[in-house]
Write an enzyme that holds these catalytic residues in place. Structure first.
Site, short mmCIF file in Angstrom:
data_model
loop_
_atom_site.label_atom_id
_atom_site.label_comp_id
_atom_site.label_asym_id
_atom_site.label_seq_id
_atom_site.Cartn_x
_atom_site.Cartn_y
_atom_site.Cartn_z
N CYS A 1 75.94 90.31 44.67
CA CYS A 1 74.73 90.71 45.38
C CYS A 1 74.93 92.15 45.86
O CYS A 1 75.85 92.42 46.62
CB CYS A 1 74.51 89.76 46.55
SG CYS A 1 73.15 90.20 47.62
N CYS B 1 72.34 86.28 52.81
CA CYS B 1 71.16 87.13 52.69
C CYS B 1 70.54 87.40 54.05
O CYS B 1 70.43 86.53 54.88
CB CYS B 1 70.09 86.42 51.86
SG CYS B 1 70.43 86.47 50.13
N GLU C 1 76.92 96.98 52.18
CA GLU C 1 77.70 95.80 51.84
C GLU C 1 77.32 95.26 50.47
O GLU C 1 76.18 95.39 50.04
CB GLU C 1 77.48 94.71 52.90
CG GLU C 1 78.14 95.09 54.22
CD GLU C 1 77.80 94.15 55.37
OE1 GLU C 1 78.59 94.09 56.31
OE2 GLU C 1 76.76 93.48 55.34
N GLY D 1 68.17 96.59 51.67
CA GLY D 1 67.22 97.53 51.11
C GLY D 1 66.16 96.92 50.23
O GLY D 1 66.28 95.79 49.76
N GLU D 2 65.11 97.70 50.01
CA GLU D 2 64.02 97.30 49.12
C GLU D 2 64.19 98.08 47.81
O GLU D 2 63.92 99.29 47.76
CB GLU D 2 62.67 97.62 49.79
CG GLU D 2 61.46 97.50 48.88
CD GLU D 2 61.40 96.20 48.08
OE1 GLU D 2 61.35 95.11 48.69
OE2 GLU D 2 61.42 96.27 46.84
N CYS E 1 66.65 99.41 55.65
CA CYS E 1 65.42 99.16 54.91
C CYS E 1 64.27 99.66 55.76
O CYS E 1 64.26 99.49 56.96
CB CYS E 1 65.27 97.65 54.66
SG CYS E 1 63.83 97.22 53.65
N CYS F 1 64.44 89.32 59.12
CA CYS F 1 65.56 89.93 58.38
C CYS F 1 66.34 90.91 59.25
O CYS F 1 65.76 91.80 59.86
CB CYS F 1 65.01 90.65 57.15
SG CYS F 1 66.26 91.57 56.24
N CYS G 1 60.55 93.19 57.84
CA CYS G 1 60.33 91.74 57.80
C CYS G 1 60.96 91.13 59.06
O CYS G 1 62.11 91.44 59.38
CB CYS G 1 60.92 91.14 56.54
SG CYS G 1 60.27 91.95 55.06
N HIS H 1 57.65 83.68 50.95
CA HIS H 1 57.86 83.26 52.35
C HIS H 1 56.66 82.74 53.12
O HIS H 1 56.83 82.27 54.26
CB HIS H 1 58.50 84.39 53.18
CG HIS H 1 59.78 84.94 52.63
ND1 HIS H 1 60.72 84.17 51.98
CD2 HIS H 1 60.28 86.19 52.61
CE1 HIS H 1 61.74 84.93 51.59
NE2 HIS H 1 61.49 86.16 51.96
N1 SAH Z 1 64.31 93.79 50.13
C1 SAH Z 1 64.35 92.86 49.07
C2 SAH Z 1 65.73 92.41 48.70
C3 SAH Z 1 66.71 92.16 49.79
S1 SAH Z 1 66.47 90.75 50.80
C4 SAH Z 1 63.49 91.66 49.40
O1 SAH Z 1 63.06 91.54 50.53
O2 SAH Z 1 63.23 90.89 48.51
C5 SAH Z 1 67.00 89.40 49.76
C6 SAH Z 1 66.38 88.06 50.17
O3 SAH Z 1 66.91 87.58 51.40
C7 SAH Z 1 64.87 88.17 50.38
O4 SAH Z 1 64.20 87.07 49.80
C8 SAH Z 1 64.77 88.12 51.87
O5 SAH Z 1 63.50 87.74 52.25
C9 SAH Z 1 65.85 87.13 52.22
N2 SAH Z 1 66.24 87.16 53.62
C10 SAH Z 1 66.25 88.21 54.45
N3 SAH Z 1 66.68 87.83 55.68
C11 SAH Z 1 66.97 86.52 55.61
C12 SAH Z 1 67.49 85.56 56.54
N4 SAH Z 1 67.81 85.91 57.77
N5 SAH Z 1 67.67 84.31 56.10
C13 SAH Z 1 67.38 83.97 54.83
N6 SAH Z 1 66.91 84.82 53.91
C14 SAH Z 1 66.70 86.08 54.29
FE1 SF4 Z 2 62.21 92.81 54.20
FE2 SF4 Z 2 63.96 92.78 52.18
FE3 SF4 Z 2 63.76 94.93 53.75
FE4 SF4 Z 2 64.82 92.69 54.72
S1 SF4 Z 2 65.67 93.94 53.08
S2 SF4 Z 2 63.32 94.02 55.75
S3 SF4 Z 2 63.62 91.13 53.65
S4 SF4 Z 2 62.16 94.11 52.42
#
Ligand code: SAH
Ligand code: SF4
Length: 395
Positions: free
Chosen positions: A127, A367, A114, A193-194, A134, A141, A138, A249
């Site tokens: 975005c 996000c 997406e 994704g990371e 991923c 997420c 986390c 976080h």
């Molecule tokens: N993987 C990378 C980029 C994608 S996530 C990273 O983790 O930074 C983009 C942002 O959305 C990150 O800051 C992530 O921690 C946040 N995020 C993920 N799940 C979320 C949720 N359910 N609510 C709010 N922010 C979230």
């Molecule tokens: Fe963590 Fe970013 Fe991967 Fe979600 S997309 S699991 S926030 S690293």
């Protein structure tokens, strides 16, 4: 060093589809020139051809060789026979009441990713995703719960930008006055994704997007968000030079280990040490610290005070993200008063502390909610209906 923090995922290698011609989208300039030469373009002409084709692809947004009118008919036919110009297929396009657009895109192999476009006053942010799923887990997420992971190619990453610009009519049109204003003015690598676990493809894609004779987005309009892949941070500064956002976080290792498990490999101190070098290496401005507000987990006044103490000395901006709840999530969004009290402490310590307004919630575009429909398809209808009903209201 210990093994990377990954869940038990299936990482799928990308299999180039059989019988397809090589795709020009996603090649860097040197790769494009090399491909032209390899297929028979005389070396003496190659630089000029590269520049011409590049302009058609990335300045005018053209998707077929026939439209490349400054090339001879013969050369157009030559290209047509040897190359493709392909972008991912748009499966669905949803437009939220607030103007946010979400694209579900299908890539080779049938996987889906997406991309989300968020219009704001004076700018538009796209975005984009860097992986299907991923490998990190986390705990807050939704993407991290997906069991299927594949790196996107540079072509598939650039393709997301091309598709959004197509949809928004954001390309220059030959014969019309040059448009100064762009609808896609900013890019954030904050989708699925990371990005730093797919470094080369992300870097090449961003090089294409930043090239002055194409899409020409300044490196200061691109923000890469990482959960903290420390060894790739200096490389990001040196090889991409974009702005950096960190999914921070938490303010103690105990809590961050739980929320962002990669912290067990590179803890808060290690991460902060890498970040201190970033502004100098990339000659860029402030680093954004993303901080998702989870009720009773990381949102106390003490956390706020610890946060500002930890990042002291790093040019920073703190972005507070109200948690986007998803069905079955083990956390809740902090109350609004709590978020404001937290923001106030940060503000008084001298930091900008914008609270990210949830956007596009009616289409689950926020996000951390991005999760591919391939995955969703395995769920029962009832589950999907329950998910739809459980969407949080805009706060
Ligand atoms: N993987 C990378 C980029 C994608 S996530 C990273 O983790 O930074 C983009 C942002 O959305 C990150 O800051 C992530 O921690 C946040 N995020 C993920 N799940 C979320 C949720 N359910 N609510 C709010 N922010 C979230
Ligand atoms: Fe963590 Fe970013 Fe991967 Fe979600 S997309 S699991 S926030 S690293």
């Amino acid at each position: 060093m210990t093994a990377p923090i990954t869940q038990d995922v299936l990482t799928i290698p990308r299999k180039p589809p059989e019988g397809q011609k090589p795709n020009l989208i996603g090649l860097t300039r040197p790769q494009l020139r090399a491909a032209l030469i390899e297929h028979g373009t005389p070396e003496k002409q190659a630089r000029m051809r590269e520049a011409q084709i590049w302009q058609w692809l990335y300045h005018w947004g053209v998707r077929d060789f026939a439209s490349m009118t400054n090339l001879s008919k013969d050369y157009r036919a030559f290209l047509e026979n040897r190359f493709d110009i392909r972008v991912p297929e748009v499966v669905t396009r949803q437009v939220s009441a607030d103007g946010t657009r979400k694209y579900l895109l299908r890539i080779d192999g049938g996987h889906e990713v997406e991309a989300v476009y968020i219009p704001e006053e004076g700018r538009g942010t796209l975005c984009i995703s860097s992986q299907v799923g991923c490998t990190l887990t986390c705990s807050f997420c939704h993407t991290g719960t997906q069991k299927l992971v594949r790196n996107l190619t540079a072509s598939e990453i650039v393709g997301q930008v091309l598709i959004a610009r197509d949809d928004l009519g954001d390309w220059s049109v030959p014969g019309q006055p040059k448009r100064e204003e762009r609808l896609v003015s900013n890019i954030v690598l904050m989708g699925m994704g990371e990005p730093l676990y797919n470094f080369e493809n992300v870097r090449d894609a961003m090089k294409i997007v930043m090239d002055g004779e194409g899409i020409a987005l300044s490196r200061r309009r691109i923000t890469l968000s990482t959960s903290g892949v420390v060894p790739e941070i200096a490389r990001t500064a040196e090889e991409i030079g974009c702005l950096l956002a960190i999914s921070f976080h938490a303010t103690t290792d105990a809590v961050r280990d739980r929320l962002v498990p990669i912290n067990k490999k590179w803890n808060i101190e290690t991460l902060l040490n890498a970040l201190r070098e970033y502004p100098r290496l990339s000659n860029s401005e402030r680093i954004t610290f993303e901080y998702v507000m989870l009720k009773g987990v990381n949102d106390s006044d003490e956390d706020a005070r610890r946060l500002v103490k930890l990042i002291r000395g790093i040019p920073a901006k703190i972005n507070l993200i109200p948690f986007n709840e998803w069905p079955g999530a083990p956390y809740q969004r902090s109350d609004w008063e709590r978020i404001e009290a937290f923001a106030d402490i940060i503000f008084k310590a001298g930091y900008a502390s914008p609270i990210r307004t949830p956007r596009g919630e009616d289409i689950m575009a926020a996000c951390g909610q991005l999760k591919s429909a391939t995955e969703r398809g395995r769920k029962s209808r009832a589950q999907i209906a329950a998910e739809a009903a459980a969407q949080p209201s805009a706060g």
